[in-house]
Design an enzyme around this catalytic site. Sequence first.
Site, PDB file in Angstrom:
ATOM      1  N   HIS A  95       0.803  -1.240   0.092  1.00 52.91           N
ATOM      2  CA  HIS A  95      -0.020   0.068   0.009  1.00 52.91           C
ATOM      3  C   HIS A  95       1.006   1.424  -0.078  1.00 52.91           C
ATOM      4  O   HIS A  95       0.517   2.324   0.550  1.00 52.91           O
ATOM      5  CB  HIS A  95      -0.874   0.076   1.196  1.00 52.91           C
ATOM      6  CG  HIS A  95      -2.020  -1.066   1.075  1.00 52.91           C
ATOM      7  ND1 HIS A  95      -3.109  -0.627   0.199  1.00 52.91           N
ATOM      8  CD2 HIS A  95      -2.074  -2.372   1.740  1.00 52.91           C
ATOM      9  CE1 HIS A  95      -3.867  -1.962   0.471  1.00 52.91           C
ATOM     10  NE2 HIS A  95      -3.316  -2.915   1.186  1.00 52.91           N
ATOM     11  N   ILE A 141      -5.679  -3.993  -4.262  1.00 52.67           N
ATOM     12  CA  ILE A 141      -4.405  -4.348  -3.948  1.00 52.67           C
ATOM     13  C   ILE A 141      -3.468  -4.151  -5.103  1.00 52.67           C
ATOM     14  O   ILE A 141      -3.640  -4.888  -6.028  1.00 52.67           O
ATOM     15  CB  ILE A 141      -4.291  -5.900  -3.204  1.00 52.67           C
ATOM     16  CG1 ILE A 141      -5.362  -5.885  -2.014  1.00 52.67           C
ATOM     17  CG2 ILE A 141      -2.911  -6.342  -2.626  1.00 52.67           C
ATOM     18  CD1 ILE A 141      -5.538  -7.381  -1.607  1.00 52.67           C
ATOM     19  N   ASP A 143       0.272  -5.021   5.820  1.00 57.52           N
ATOM     20  CA  ASP A 143      -0.704  -6.108   5.132  1.00 57.52           C
ATOM     21  C   ASP A 143      -0.884  -6.340   3.686  1.00 57.52           C
ATOM     22  O   ASP A 143      -0.093  -5.094   3.029  1.00 57.52           O
ATOM     23  CB  ASP A 143      -2.073  -5.642   5.868  1.00 57.52           C
ATOM     24  CG  ASP A 143      -2.492  -4.366   5.300  1.00 57.52           C
ATOM     25  OD1 ASP A 143      -1.821  -3.486   5.031  1.00 57.52           O
ATOM     26  OD2 ASP A 143      -3.736  -4.243   4.955  1.00 57.52           O
ATOM     27  N   GLU A 144      -1.238  -7.225   3.040  1.00 59.95           N
ATOM     28  CA  GLU A 144      -1.587  -7.311   1.853  1.00 59.95           C
ATOM     29  C   GLU A 144      -0.305  -7.047   0.630  1.00 59.95           C
ATOM     30  O   GLU A 144      -0.699  -6.526  -0.218  1.00 59.95           O
ATOM     31  CB  GLU A 144      -2.887  -6.310   1.678  1.00 59.95           C
ATOM     32  CG  GLU A 144      -4.049  -6.865   1.968  1.00 59.95           C
ATOM     33  CD  GLU A 144      -5.247  -5.843   2.012  1.00 59.95           C
ATOM     34  OE1 GLU A 144      -6.189  -6.426   1.961  1.00 59.95           O
ATOM     35  OE2 GLU A 144      -5.144  -4.528   1.879  1.00 59.95           O
ATOM     36  N   VAL A 145       0.597  -7.947   0.921  1.00 59.22           N
ATOM     37  CA  VAL A 145       1.669  -7.634   0.253  1.00 59.22           C
ATOM     38  C   VAL A 145       1.676  -8.812  -0.927  1.00 59.22           C
ATOM     39  O   VAL A 145       1.623  -9.908  -0.270  1.00 59.22           O
ATOM     40  CB  VAL A 145       3.043  -7.589   0.897  1.00 59.22           C
ATOM     41  CG1 VAL A 145       4.252  -7.814  -0.058  1.00 59.22           C
ATOM     42  CG2 VAL A 145       3.305  -6.294   1.422  1.00 59.22           C
TER      43      VAL A 145
END
Length: 289
Positions: A219, A245, A282-284
């Site tokens: 992000h 994402i 988060d969310e890599v």
Amino acid sequence: DFSISLSGSGATDPRVVAYAQRIFPRLSRETGIPILPHLLPSGENATLNIVVEQKNHRSRQGLGDDESYSLEVTSGHARISADRPLGALRGIETFLQLVQQNTSAASAPAAPGFSAAYVTIHDQPRFEWRGLSLDVSRHFMPVDEVKRTLDGMAAVKLNVFHWHLSDDQGFRVESKKYPRLQKLGSDGMFYTQTEIRDVIAYARDRGIRVVPEFDMSGHAASWLPGYPQLGTHPGPYQIVRGAGIFGALLDPTKESTYRFLDGFVGEMARLFPDEYFHIGGDEVNPKEW
């Protein structure tokens, strides 16, 4: 017009004094009746008496600070007592919520006006961390709107303002050390450091901690237009305009990434005094590495 007398005693705290003075305009707005403040010296003869037994735990508000209080409303008088200043702030909010328009019972008409019910309340929070997250990265809000949110938090006794300040869609804080973060990553919509300090002080006056969030290493699209050398790809990069994402990540294999983050986090930690600092994480998608 009519007046309400107010007195305070015990350990003085600027937040309690300022909070108590805001009682009068709050009651005027809630009732539609112009109410004149009448401040009395310490004593028991005031309409509302606020007693704080001890000074604040420490110089900054933190997890586990004492927020307990007692509130007693009797005929013509109300008393808020707390061991610490934070408890007094919570008790004032409860008192303001007790004030209601008089209503008629089936057997007798009500006197016109407003009143607070006779009560004895001993209250303390069940949860030490009662937070609200505000994502101004994806939807920027001016300072006045942020303060309005803080007022609402105080009314319902929330005590942690989780301020989401960077994401793919925008970087919202002025960095003096790395100015291209806000110059190229915000579309011109960001908070100066002076504004940040103002919001933190405004929150503290209402018993609210401010915890910043700067998303990394995912992000991070808004970091990279100004500092593309931090990314996993050569670029160029641009701010994301939609949701989802994305693959704009900080590169953890470069020592220069950590030198940059050390400087940035050091600057922001001096700006935000809370003991907590949120870095997302988060969310890599690991394929990007």
